[in-house]
Design a protein around this motif. Structure first.
Motif, PDB file in Angstrom:
ATOM      1  N   VAL A 305       0.835  -1.204   0.000  1.00  0.00           N
ATOM      2  CA  VAL A 305       0.000   0.000   0.000  1.00  0.00           C
ATOM      3  C   VAL A 305       0.868   1.252   0.000  1.00  0.00           C
ATOM      4  O   VAL A 305       0.612   2.209  -0.741  1.00  0.00           O
ATOM      5  CB  VAL A 305      -0.951  -0.002   1.208  1.00  0.00           C
ATOM      6  CG1 VAL A 305      -1.706   1.317   1.302  1.00  0.00           C
ATOM      7  CG2 VAL A 305      -1.943  -1.155   1.113  1.00  0.00           C
ATOM      8  N   VAL A 306       1.911   1.263   0.818  1.00  0.00           N
ATOM      9  CA  VAL A 306       2.798   2.428   0.890  1.00  0.00           C
ATOM     10  C   VAL A 306       3.483   2.658  -0.453  1.00  0.00           C
ATOM     11  O   VAL A 306       3.596   3.796  -0.930  1.00  0.00           O
ATOM     12  CB  VAL A 306       3.843   2.256   2.008  1.00  0.00           C
ATOM     13  CG1 VAL A 306       4.865   3.384   1.979  1.00  0.00           C
ATOM     14  CG2 VAL A 306       3.158   2.205   3.369  1.00  0.00           C
ATOM     15  N   ASN A 307       3.929   1.619  -1.102  1.00  0.00           N
ATOM     16  CA  ASN A 307       4.557   1.768  -2.412  1.00  0.00           C
ATOM     17  C   ASN A 307       3.562   2.259  -3.455  1.00  0.00           C
ATOM     18  O   ASN A 307       3.910   3.030  -4.355  1.00  0.00           O
ATOM     19  CB  ASN A 307       5.147   0.433  -2.858  1.00  0.00           C
ATOM     20  CG  ASN A 307       6.408   0.065  -2.081  1.00  0.00           C
ATOM     21  OD1 ASN A 307       7.106   0.943  -1.576  1.00  0.00           O
ATOM     22  ND2 ASN A 307       6.686  -1.223  -1.963  1.00  0.00           N
ATOM     23  N   ALA A 308       2.296   1.822  -3.360  1.00  0.00           N
ATOM     24  CA  ALA A 308       1.276   2.215  -4.334  1.00  0.00           C
ATOM     25  C   ALA A 308       0.967   3.700  -4.277  1.00  0.00           C
ATOM     26  O   ALA A 308       0.658   4.316  -5.304  1.00  0.00           O
ATOM     27  CB  ALA A 308       0.003   1.408  -4.101  1.00  0.00           C
ATOM     28  N   ILE A 309       1.060   4.305  -3.096  1.00  0.00           N
ATOM     29  CA  ILE A 309       0.754   5.729  -2.969  1.00  0.00           C
ATOM     30  C   ILE A 309       2.006   6.598  -3.024  1.00  0.00           C
ATOM     31  O   ILE A 309       1.950   7.804  -2.796  1.00  0.00           O
ATOM     32  CB  ILE A 309      -0.021   6.020  -1.656  1.00  0.00           C
ATOM     33  CG1 ILE A 309       0.799   5.602  -0.430  1.00  0.00           C
ATOM     34  CG2 ILE A 309      -1.369   5.340  -1.672  1.00  0.00           C
ATOM     35  CD1 ILE A 309       0.106   5.887   0.892  1.00  0.00           C
ATOM     36  N   GLY A 310       3.140   5.996  -3.318  1.00  0.00           N
ATOM     37  CA  GLY A 310       4.368   6.765  -3.513  1.00  0.00           C
ATOM     38  C   GLY A 310       5.110   7.104  -2.244  1.00  0.00           C
ATOM     39  O   GLY A 310       5.861   8.088  -2.214  1.00  0.00           O
ATOM     40  N   GLY A 311       4.970   6.312  -1.204  1.00  0.00           N
ATOM     41  CA  GLY A 311       5.699   6.538   0.040  1.00  0.00           C
ATOM     42  C   GLY A 311       4.965   7.432   1.008  1.00  0.00           C
ATOM     43  O   GLY A 311       4.017   8.135   0.645  1.00  0.00           O
ATOM     44  N   ALA A 388      -3.587   1.725  -5.374  1.00  0.00           N
ATOM     45  CA  ALA A 388      -3.616   1.697  -3.914  1.00  0.00           C
ATOM     46  C   ALA A 388      -4.794   0.886  -3.396  1.00  0.00           C
ATOM     47  O   ALA A 388      -4.655   0.105  -2.439  1.00  0.00           O
ATOM     48  CB  ALA A 388      -3.668   3.124  -3.373  1.00  0.00           C
ATOM     49  N   ALA A 389      -5.959   1.062  -4.014  1.00  0.00           N
ATOM     50  CA  ALA A 389      -7.142   0.323  -3.581  1.00  0.00           C
ATOM     51  C   ALA A 389      -6.958  -1.170  -3.780  1.00  0.00           C
ATOM     52  O   ALA A 389      -7.335  -1.983  -2.924  1.00  0.00           O
ATOM     53  CB  ALA A 389      -8.368   0.818  -4.338  1.00  0.00           C
ATOM     54  N   ASP A 390      -6.363  -1.544  -4.895  1.00  0.00           N
ATOM     55  CA  ASP A 390      -6.137  -2.958  -5.168  1.00  0.00           C
ATOM     56  C   ASP A 390      -5.180  -3.568  -4.145  1.00  0.00           C
ATOM     57  O   ASP A 390      -5.399  -4.681  -3.647  1.00  0.00           O
ATOM     58  CB  ASP A 390      -5.590  -3.118  -6.587  1.00  0.00           C
ATOM     59  CG  ASP A 390      -5.673  -4.551  -7.081  1.00  0.00           C
ATOM     60  OD1 ASP A 390      -6.670  -5.230  -6.779  1.00  0.00           O
ATOM     61  OD2 ASP A 390      -4.744  -4.996  -7.781  1.00  0.00           O
ATOM     62  N   ALA A 391      -4.116  -2.827  -3.799  1.00  0.00           N
ATOM     63  CA  ALA A 391      -3.157  -3.329  -2.808  1.00  0.00           C
ATOM     64  C   ALA A 391      -3.784  -3.418  -1.427  1.00  0.00           C
ATOM     65  O   ALA A 391      -3.564  -4.392  -0.696  1.00  0.00           O
ATOM     66  CB  ALA A 391      -1.934  -2.410  -2.780  1.00  0.00           C
ATOM     67  N   ALA A 392      -4.569  -2.413  -1.065  1.00  0.00           N
ATOM     68  CA  ALA A 392      -5.200  -2.412   0.266  1.00  0.00           C
ATOM     69  C   ALA A 392      -6.203  -3.539   0.400  1.00  0.00           C
ATOM     70  O   ALA A 392      -6.260  -4.224   1.436  1.00  0.00           O
ATOM     71  CB  ALA A 392      -5.872  -1.067   0.515  1.00  0.00           C
ATOM     72  N   LEU A 393      -7.023  -3.767  -0.633  1.00  0.00           N
ATOM     73  CA  LEU A 393      -8.031  -4.823  -0.550  1.00  0.00           C
ATOM     74  C   LEU A 393      -7.394  -6.206  -0.512  1.00  0.00           C
ATOM     75  O   LEU A 393      -7.961  -7.137   0.066  1.00  0.00           O
ATOM     76  CB  LEU A 393      -8.986  -4.711  -1.737  1.00  0.00           C
ATOM     77  CG  LEU A 393      -9.900  -3.482  -1.718  1.00  0.00           C
ATOM     78  CD1 LEU A 393     -10.681  -3.382  -3.034  1.00  0.00           C
ATOM     79  CD2 LEU A 393     -10.864  -3.535  -0.534  1.00  0.00           C
ATOM     80  N   ALA A 394      -6.228  -6.326  -1.106  1.00  0.00           N
ATOM     81  CA  ALA A 394      -5.538  -7.613  -1.067  1.00  0.00           C
ATOM     82  C   ALA A 394      -4.910  -7.869   0.295  1.00  0.00           C
ATOM     83  O   ALA A 394      -4.660  -9.024   0.666  1.00  0.00           O
ATOM     84  CB  ALA A 394      -4.464  -7.659  -2.157  1.00  0.00           C
ATOM     85  N   ALA A 395      -4.670  -6.819   1.070  1.00  0.00           N
ATOM     86  CA  ALA A 395      -3.980  -6.964   2.351  1.00  0.00           C
ATOM     87  C   ALA A 395      -4.914  -7.021   3.538  1.00  0.00           C
ATOM     88  O   ALA A 395      -4.467  -7.260   4.665  1.00  0.00           O
ATOM     89  CB  ALA A 395      -3.004  -5.794   2.533  1.00  0.00           C
ATOM     90  N   ILE A 396      -6.200  -6.825   3.330  1.00  0.00           N
ATOM     91  CA  ILE A 396      -7.118  -6.693   4.451  1.00  0.00           C
ATOM     92  C   ILE A 396      -8.163  -7.805   4.436  1.00  0.00           C
ATOM     93  O   ILE A 396      -8.601  -8.260   3.380  1.00  0.00           O
ATOM     94  CB  ILE A 396      -7.803  -5.305   4.420  1.00  0.00           C
ATOM     95  CG1 ILE A 396      -8.546  -5.038   5.721  1.00  0.00           C
ATOM     96  CG2 ILE A 396      -8.736  -5.170   3.229  1.00  0.00           C
ATOM     97  CD1 ILE A 396      -9.070  -3.622   5.818  1.00  0.00           C
ATOM     98  N   THR A 397      -8.513  -8.262   5.618  1.00  0.00           N
ATOM     99  CA  THR A 397      -9.594  -9.225   5.806  1.00  0.00           C
ATOM    100  C   THR A 397     -10.591  -8.608   6.772  1.00  0.00           C
ATOM    101  O   THR A 397     -10.188  -8.046   7.803  1.00  0.00           O
ATOM    102  CB  THR A 397      -9.069 -10.553   6.378  1.00  0.00           C
ATOM    103  OG1 THR A 397      -8.113 -11.111   5.471  1.00  0.00           O
ATOM    104  CG2 THR A 397     -10.195 -11.548   6.579  1.00  0.00           C
TER     105      THR A 397
END
Length: 473
Positions: A305-311, A388-397
């Motif tokens: 997520v951090v990488n997706a939003i540029g740090g 960012a949304a794709d990374a966040a949804l993949a990391a959250i349950t």
């Protein structure tokens, strides 16, 4: 050896009224490393038409004169010279009487002597019609086009600016509705949901989320090296959004002593040794409030997520080189990538406050992610938002009652809680190094103060700022 009730602290945490007493603390037989802690005139009126108010044969009067009724006489047509004289505005004779036309009204004006009004008629107007049959309309018809009906000469109506604007707004609203509908389905289709998290406790005055940072064996830097199955909740946060008042984000130490099914353990093992509901029940026992939703975040997903939003920008006032978490940090503030942000949130052995310091940095990382993700810089880039949304949804349950709407509400509550007008900190404890046989060093919580704290947070009556034992120090 049976524990002596006198040796137990009065503030011992208990999950139920019938819980067994807190196990006695003891002094370790060998010198153990303990982690240092810190405490935290009315307007002129237009006159009526002379023709309408005075029928043929009568004479108009001015205010202040008596009314005289004239005998009706047959109308006579005066010579043309007399008619011209009668139409002269400067003549002394009264204006001639004529039959009013239904489509034309004569305008009257008062004479200068205030006794008799006179009729003003444009010089180009023809004499009044005196035929036996009155024309149906005195107004001329508009000119017609050659070989065409009269209606064809009417100009074509143009769409006014208001109508154009209305149409444009309707089109935009329709497009927005389609985008929202499509976005809703896209998010909802990617939500990872789990059952058996939420309890049957009644809803309270606020909405609360339990945020769990899991150290599942995902192979990321700083993760657990052994092959123990399951997961341990290294990060436990309670996010509260009252109906009115500031939102709050409060940490619960992972070593907090709780009781699950009559057995004492640290709270980070409650889900593994008990169940998902056991962990939620333990948190509800500490806070006294209903947990409405849960969100479990993988540390590896945090990095994406951090990488997706540029740090994100993080601050820490110590220089650190920690081999356990992989963090190399120079004191100050820096914009970091996902790997450094992950190590920053995991590091504890090089922190003078140990696990308590790590909880503070974890709240800082989550606040920085939410602030950057909802900034103009990110939202103005559709590609970055999708990534960012794709990374966040993949990391959250999440729990099975979570929807895209509640997920968005959680994000806004996060941003509010970590902002200047929010409340953040930790729970209160009485002993951060309470030793229990078979458990080791644990954190003995202050039940009374914590119940009162979360009661105020749920009601929205607590002032913004820092809370908890560390904040008092």
């Amino acid at each position: 050896m049976a524990p002596s009730p006198a040796s137990l602290p009065a503030s011992t945490a208990s999950a139920s009224d019938t819980a067994s007493p807190i196990p006695p603390s003891f002094t370790p037989p060998v010198r153990r490393r303990t982690e240092p802690t810190r405490a935290a005139s009315p307007a002129a009126r237009s006159t009526a038409s002379h023709a309408d108010r005075f029928p043929t044969g009568s004479s108009p009067i001015s205010r202040g004169t008596s009314v005289q009724t004239a005998k009706p006489t047959a109308p006579s047509v005066p010579p043309a010279s007399d008619r011209v004289a009668n139409q002269n505005p400067n003549g002394a004779a009264a204006p001639m009487s004529f039959a009013p036309s239904s489509s034309r009204s004569a305008r009257t004006s008062r004479g200068t002597n205030g006794t008799s009004p006179r009729v003003s008629r444009p010089a180009a107007q023809p004499a009044p019609y005196r035929g036996s049959t009155r024309p149906q309309s005195a107004s001329p018809m508009p000119p017609s086009r050659p070989n065409g009906p009269a209606s064809a000469a009417m100009p074509r109506r143009r769409r006014g600016p208001k109508r154009i604007i209305t149409l444009a707004v309707l089109v935009l609203l329709g497009a927005l509705a389609l985008a929202v509908f499509g976005g809703w389905n896209w998010v909802n289709g990617r939500l990872n949901k789990e059952n058996d998290w939420l309890t049957s406790k009644s809803n309270g005055p606020a909405t609360s989320w339990l945020i769990l940072g899991s150290d599942e064996r995902d192979g990321t830097v700083g993760g657990t090296a052994d092959d123990t199955p399951g997961f341990r909740t290294d990060t436990i946060l309670v996010l509260t959004k009252p109906k009115s008042g500031p939102s709050s984000l409060i940490s619960i130490p992972r070593d907090s002593l709780v009781q699950v099914n009559g057995q004492y353990m640290k709270i980070n093992a409650a889900a593994e040794l008990g169940s998902n509901k056991s962990l939620v029940e333990s948190v509800e026992s500490i806070t006294g409030q209903k947990i409405n939703h849960i969100a479990k975040i993988k540390f590896g997903g945090l990095q994406s997520v951090v990488n997706a939003i540029g740090g994100v920008n993080l601050c820490y006032d110590q220089t650190v080189s920690d081999p356990y978490s992989g963090l190399d940090w120079q004191a100050g503030c820096h914009t970091v990538d996902g790997g450094t942000a992950l190590a920053f949130s995991r590091m504890r052995y090089a922190d003078a406050n140990g696990d308590f310091g790590r909880a503070q940095r974890q709240r800082q990382v989550i606040g920085a992610i939410m602030s950057k993700a909802m900034s103009k810089e990110t939202l103005s880039s559709p590609a970055k938002v999708m990534k960012a949304a794709d990374a966040a949804l993949a990391a959250i349950t999440v729990d099975n009652k979570t929807s895209p709407l509640t997920l968005a509400q959680m994000a806004f509550a996060f941003k509010a809680a970590t902002g200047d007008d929010g409340i953040s900190g930790s729970v209160y404890w009485t002993d951060p190094g309470y030793m229990v046989d078979g458990i080791g060093s644990s954190v003995l919580l202050d039940d009374t103060r914590n119940t009162d704290l979360f009661s105020q947070l749920a009601a929205g009556t607590h002032a913004a700022g820092k809370v908890g034992t560390l904040a008092e120090g």
